[in-house]
Design a protein around this motif. Sequence first.
Motif, short mmCIF file in Angstrom:
data_model
loop_
_atom_site.label_atom_id
_atom_site.label_comp_id
_atom_site.label_asym_id
_atom_site.label_seq_id
_atom_site.Cartn_x
_atom_site.Cartn_y
_atom_site.Cartn_z
N SER A 2 52.44 70.77 32.28
CA SER A 2 52.09 72.00 33.96
C SER A 2 52.37 71.45 34.90
N ASP B 218 53.09 78.96 40.89
CA ASP B 218 53.49 78.65 38.95
C ASP B 218 55.04 78.13 39.39
N GLU C 211 54.18 76.51 32.10
CA GLU C 211 53.21 77.92 33.08
C GLU C 211 55.20 78.49 33.24
#
Lengths: 91, 145
Positions: free
Chosen positions: B67, B95, B103
């Motif tokens: 992430s 994101d 993501e």
Amino acid sequence: MPDKQPLSIKVTVTFAAAEKPYHHDFDPTEQIGAVLDAALAAFGITSDGTSRYYLLHDGAELASTRTLDEVAGNARALHLRLRTETVQGRG
Amino acid sequence: MDLESRMRLERDATAVEELLASTGGRLEHRPDDPDGLYWAVIQPSDISRSPFVVRLLWTVYPQRPPSLLFATAVGGPTNSPTAWPVAAGYRAPNDVCKPFTAEGQGLHPEWAAGPHAWRSVGNPFLFVVDTVQGDIDRVGGERVA
């Protein structure tokens, strides 16, 4: 008798997402684009148009038309880094 | 995080620290941070620009991408658009829709195979940080207004 001048430039290309660096001796007149193609092949990367790959030297991107001699100056060995940019398939 | 992931991540982090230090940045993993959480402070090549703070959270290393969000400071929130660069695919403050993030891969299942598949070989930690550095430098270190 004078020493023979080296006829080639030892090139090392590193890529973070590769197991090991690519090493090859190139003719000094070889263009960066050809070195890039050879490195991509060695790393098993097929350029498909959705990602752009380029070589860095001392932190700066190298134009594909420059020759190894231009980049190396008096040096007979070059360490280049391969980097990628996603140009499609985002968002 | 499993032991193997943690050990490989710690090993690969050394090269990330060296890369970031070479450009005036740094890598932080604070004592209270959970396993897999790192903060990469990335200095743009335009040194008049202030550094970006990237929050990277790895789960299974190196098999899964991290992430990746931008924070206001090390340990800071990630919901401020001004912490984000204006680079393409970086959708502040939500994101980074790129193949090297959890993501992006989550939003695009079709990326699981083919040219956008996650590469788990080499040093993926270094690959991600180096790629983000390139994306930031390409926009001159400019931030979302």
